[in-house]
Motif scaffolding. Structure first.
Motif, PDB file in Angstrom:
ATOM      1  N   LEU A  45      -2.838  13.897  -0.332  1.00  0.00           N
ATOM      2  CA  LEU A  45      -2.469  12.490  -0.325  1.00  0.00           C
ATOM      3  C   LEU A  45      -2.937  11.814  -1.596  1.00  0.00           C
ATOM      4  O   LEU A  45      -4.056  12.055  -2.058  1.00  0.00           O
ATOM      5  CB  LEU A  45      -3.091  11.773   0.875  1.00  0.00           C
ATOM      6  CG  LEU A  45      -2.690  12.263   2.259  1.00  0.00           C
ATOM      7  CD1 LEU A  45      -3.447  11.493   3.332  1.00  0.00           C
ATOM      8  CD2 LEU A  45      -1.183  12.139   2.465  1.00  0.00           C
ATOM      9  N   ALA A  46      -2.090  10.977  -2.151  1.00  0.00           N
ATOM     10  CA  ALA A  46      -2.429  10.151  -3.304  1.00  0.00           C
ATOM     11  C   ALA A  46      -2.036   8.731  -2.923  1.00  0.00           C
ATOM     12  O   ALA A  46      -1.031   8.517  -2.231  1.00  0.00           O
ATOM     13  CB  ALA A  46      -1.675  10.616  -4.531  1.00  0.00           C
ATOM     14  N   ARG A  47      -2.838   7.772  -3.364  1.00  0.00           N
ATOM     15  CA  ARG A  47      -2.558   6.392  -2.957  1.00  0.00           C
ATOM     16  C   ARG A  47      -2.695   5.435  -4.131  1.00  0.00           C
ATOM     17  O   ARG A  47      -3.398   5.699  -5.087  1.00  0.00           O
ATOM     18  CB  ARG A  47      -3.551   5.979  -1.861  1.00  0.00           C
ATOM     19  CG  ARG A  47      -3.324   6.733  -0.571  1.00  0.00           C
ATOM     20  CD  ARG A  47      -4.132   6.124   0.565  1.00  0.00           C
ATOM     21  NE  ARG A  47      -3.630   6.605   1.824  1.00  0.00           N
ATOM     22  CZ  ARG A  47      -4.236   7.515   2.577  1.00  0.00           C
ATOM     23  NH1 ARG A  47      -5.356   8.059   2.175  1.00  0.00           N
ATOM     24  NH2 ARG A  47      -3.713   7.882   3.718  1.00  0.00           N
TER      25      ARG A  47
ATOM     26  N   TYR B 264       0.866  -1.174   0.000  1.00  0.00           N
ATOM     27  CA  TYR B 264       0.000   0.000   0.000  1.00  0.00           C
ATOM     28  C   TYR B 264       0.906   1.228   0.000  1.00  0.00           C
ATOM     29  O   TYR B 264       1.646   1.453   0.960  1.00  0.00           O
ATOM     30  CB  TYR B 264      -0.889   0.020   1.244  1.00  0.00           C
ATOM     31  CG  TYR B 264      -1.864  -1.127   1.298  1.00  0.00           C
ATOM     32  CD1 TYR B 264      -3.216  -0.917   1.025  1.00  0.00           C
ATOM     33  CD2 TYR B 264      -1.455  -2.422   1.614  1.00  0.00           C
ATOM     34  CE1 TYR B 264      -4.128  -1.965   1.066  1.00  0.00           C
ATOM     35  CE2 TYR B 264      -2.362  -3.475   1.651  1.00  0.00           C
ATOM     36  CZ  TYR B 264      -3.689  -3.238   1.381  1.00  0.00           C
ATOM     37  OH  TYR B 264      -4.583  -4.278   1.417  1.00  0.00           O
ATOM     38  N   TYR B 265       0.848   2.002  -1.070  1.00  0.00           N
ATOM     39  CA  TYR B 265       1.686   3.193  -1.196  1.00  0.00           C
ATOM     40  C   TYR B 265       0.855   4.445  -0.945  1.00  0.00           C
ATOM     41  O   TYR B 265      -0.251   4.580  -1.462  1.00  0.00           O
ATOM     42  CB  TYR B 265       2.293   3.282  -2.599  1.00  0.00           C
ATOM     43  CG  TYR B 265       3.336   2.232  -2.869  1.00  0.00           C
ATOM     44  CD1 TYR B 265       4.649   2.404  -2.434  1.00  0.00           C
ATOM     45  CD2 TYR B 265       3.016   1.069  -3.558  1.00  0.00           C
ATOM     46  CE1 TYR B 265       5.606   1.439  -2.679  1.00  0.00           C
ATOM     47  CE2 TYR B 265       3.973   0.105  -3.817  1.00  0.00           C
ATOM     48  CZ  TYR B 265       5.270   0.294  -3.367  1.00  0.00           C
ATOM     49  OH  TYR B 265       6.215  -0.664  -3.614  1.00  0.00           O
ATOM     50  N   THR B 266       1.425   5.348  -0.148  1.00  0.00           N
ATOM     51  CA  THR B 266       0.832   6.662   0.074  1.00  0.00           C
ATOM     52  C   THR B 266       1.864   7.699  -0.332  1.00  0.00           C
ATOM     53  O   THR B 266       3.002   7.675   0.135  1.00  0.00           O
ATOM     54  CB  THR B 266       0.454   6.869   1.555  1.00  0.00           C
ATOM     55  OG1 THR B 266      -0.478   5.859   1.949  1.00  0.00           O
ATOM     56  CG2 THR B 266      -0.158   8.254   1.779  1.00  0.00           C
ATOM     57  N   LEU B 267       1.467   8.594  -1.221  1.00  0.00           N
ATOM     58  CA  LEU B 267       2.328   9.680  -1.672  1.00  0.00           C
ATOM     59  C   LEU B 267       1.838  10.961  -1.007  1.00  0.00           C
ATOM     60  O   LEU B 267       0.707  11.381  -1.236  1.00  0.00           O
ATOM     61  CB  LEU B 267       2.270   9.796  -3.194  1.00  0.00           C
ATOM     62  CG  LEU B 267       3.143  10.859  -3.841  1.00  0.00           C
ATOM     63  CD1 LEU B 267       4.625  10.603  -3.555  1.00  0.00           C
ATOM     64  CD2 LEU B 267       2.895  10.893  -5.335  1.00  0.00           C
ATOM     65  N   ARG B 268       2.674  11.543  -0.158  1.00  0.00           N
ATOM     66  CA  ARG B 268       2.354  12.804   0.517  1.00  0.00           C
ATOM     67  C   ARG B 268       2.959  13.943  -0.299  1.00  0.00           C
ATOM     68  O   ARG B 268       4.161  13.948  -0.551  1.00  0.00           O
ATOM     69  CB  ARG B 268       2.916  12.815   1.937  1.00  0.00           C
ATOM     70  CG  ARG B 268       2.329  11.747   2.831  1.00  0.00           C
ATOM     71  CD  ARG B 268       3.012  11.707   4.204  1.00  0.00           C
ATOM     72  NE  ARG B 268       2.988  13.002   4.859  1.00  0.00           N
ATOM     73  CZ  ARG B 268       2.002  13.443   5.648  1.00  0.00           C
ATOM     74  NH1 ARG B 268       0.972  12.674   5.878  1.00  0.00           N
ATOM     75  NH2 ARG B 268       2.062  14.626   6.200  1.00  0.00           N
ATOM     76  N   ILE B 269       2.118  14.893  -0.704  1.00  0.00           N
ATOM     77  CA  ILE B 269       2.546  16.045  -1.493  1.00  0.00           C
ATOM     78  C   ILE B 269       2.329  17.275  -0.622  1.00  0.00           C
ATOM     79  O   ILE B 269       1.185  17.611  -0.295  1.00  0.00           O
ATOM     80  CB  ILE B 269       1.720  16.153  -2.787  1.00  0.00           C
ATOM     81  CG1 ILE B 269       1.726  14.819  -3.543  1.00  0.00           C
ATOM     82  CG2 ILE B 269       2.222  17.305  -3.656  1.00  0.00           C
ATOM     83  CD1 ILE B 269       0.461  14.551  -4.297  1.00  0.00           C
ATOM     84  N   THR B 270       3.403  17.925  -0.216  1.00  0.00           N
ATOM     85  CA  THR B 270       3.313  19.033   0.740  1.00  0.00           C
ATOM     86  C   THR B 270       3.811  20.328   0.109  1.00  0.00           C
ATOM     87  O   THR B 270       4.826  20.338  -0.586  1.00  0.00           O
ATOM     88  CB  THR B 270       4.145  18.716   2.000  1.00  0.00           C
ATOM     89  OG1 THR B 270       3.676  17.487   2.561  1.00  0.00           O
ATOM     90  CG2 THR B 270       4.028  19.816   3.040  1.00  0.00           C
ATOM     91  N   ASN B 271       3.089  21.410   0.386  1.00  0.00           N
ATOM     92  CA  ASN B 271       3.486  22.744  -0.059  1.00  0.00           C
ATOM     93  C   ASN B 271       4.047  23.483   1.152  1.00  0.00           C
ATOM     94  O   ASN B 271       3.295  24.051   1.944  1.00  0.00           O
ATOM     95  CB  ASN B 271       2.280  23.495  -0.632  1.00  0.00           C
ATOM     96  CG  ASN B 271       2.648  24.889  -1.096  1.00  0.00           C
ATOM     97  OD1 ASN B 271       3.798  25.307  -0.995  1.00  0.00           O
ATOM     98  ND2 ASN B 271       1.663  25.615  -1.593  1.00  0.00           N
ATOM     99  N   PRO B 272       5.380  23.507   1.311  1.00  0.00           N
ATOM    100  CA  PRO B 272       5.978  24.182   2.467  1.00  0.00           C
ATOM    101  C   PRO B 272       6.149  25.685   2.277  1.00  0.00           C
ATOM    102  O   PRO B 272       6.655  26.367   3.163  1.00  0.00           O
ATOM    103  CB  PRO B 272       7.342  23.498   2.587  1.00  0.00           C
ATOM    104  CG  PRO B 272       7.697  23.201   1.169  1.00  0.00           C
ATOM    105  CD  PRO B 272       6.383  22.851   0.490  1.00  0.00           C
TER     106      PRO B 272
ATOM    107  N   SER C 135      -6.764   0.804  -8.111  1.00  0.00           N
ATOM    108  CA  SER C 135      -6.371   1.159  -6.745  1.00  0.00           C
ATOM    109  C   SER C 135      -5.882   2.592  -6.578  1.00  0.00           C
ATOM    110  O   SER C 135      -5.787   3.086  -5.455  1.00  0.00           O
ATOM    111  CB  SER C 135      -5.290   0.198  -6.231  1.00  0.00           C
ATOM    112  OG  SER C 135      -4.073   0.381  -6.937  1.00  0.00           O
ATOM    113  N   ALA C 136      -5.554   3.290  -7.658  1.00  0.00           N
ATOM    114  CA  ALA C 136      -5.068   4.668  -7.535  1.00  0.00           C
ATOM    115  C   ALA C 136      -6.209   5.578  -7.106  1.00  0.00           C
ATOM    116  O   ALA C 136      -7.311   5.513  -7.642  1.00  0.00           O
ATOM    117  CB  ALA C 136      -4.477   5.152  -8.855  1.00  0.00           C
ATOM    118  N   SER C 137      -5.928   6.422  -6.118  1.00  0.00           N
ATOM    119  CA  SER C 137      -6.939   7.358  -5.639  1.00  0.00           C
ATOM    120  C   SER C 137      -6.258   8.628  -5.143  1.00  0.00           C
ATOM    121  O   SER C 137      -5.070   8.640  -4.864  1.00  0.00           O
ATOM    122  CB  SER C 137      -7.772   6.730  -4.513  1.00  0.00           C
ATOM    123  OG  SER C 137      -6.960   6.476  -3.385  1.00  0.00           O
ATOM    124  N   GLY C 138      -7.053   9.654  -5.025  1.00  0.00           N
ATOM    125  CA  GLY C 138      -6.583  10.923  -4.506  1.00  0.00           C
ATOM    126  C   GLY C 138      -7.742  11.896  -4.538  1.00  0.00           C
ATOM    127  O   GLY C 138      -8.256  12.180  -5.625  1.00  0.00           O
TER     128      GLY C 138
END
Length: 146
Positions: A138-140, A51-59, A83-86
């Motif tokens: 989050l994208a998964r 299970y992959y979670t991609l965290r995309i953050t705007n700092p 399975s791809a979601s976001g």
């Protein structure tokens, strides 16, 4: 954290941060009362789902507009269909190493046949809304270890 090729773009020159987290579902308890929890993927067995979670953050202190994130499907894994979601994203896939992208329904092999998920090399998420300063999207997706 394991890093795989991730490409992030936005309209402005905003440096977004990404983190790809790989986890597996661990089962404990009894067969009558099982319990599940997610744990870091350290050792994988053939056929195990990751299970992959991609965290995309705007700092940054500014909004990031027209954000798109291209994520390579990790080596030795096969994408799990559907399975791809976001939340608030449009999702596309590539079968040519990330050169071109299209919705899964439009991906075609050279012979014109629909491309199966095992041919997918990359996933692209396009955020429909700007990513606010300090916010994380989050994208998964899931993939099977080969």
């Amino acid at each position: 954290m394991t890093t795989f090729a991730t490409v992030v773009r936005a309209t402005e020159a905003v440096e977004l941060r990404t983190q790809l987290i790989a986890e597996v579902r661990e089962t404990s308890g009894t067969s009558e009362h099982p319990s599940f929890r997610m744990v870091p993927a350290k050792r994988l067995a053939q056929g195990q789902v990751v299970y992959y979670t991609l965290r995309i953050t705007n700092p940054t202190p500014v909004f990031a507009n027209n954000v798109q994130v291209n994520q390579m499907i990790p080596a030795n894994t096969t994408y799990v269909a559907g399975s791809a979601s976001g939340p608030g994203t449009e999702i596309e896939f590539s079968i040519d190493g990330g050169q071109t992208f299209a919705p899964a329904t439009d991906l075609k092999l050279p012979d014109g046949a629909k491309a199966p998920p095992e041919r997918y090399t990359h996933i692209r998420w396009r955020l429909r809304n700007p990513l606010a300063p300090g916010a994380t999207a989050l994208a998964r997706f899931r993939a099977t270890f080969n």
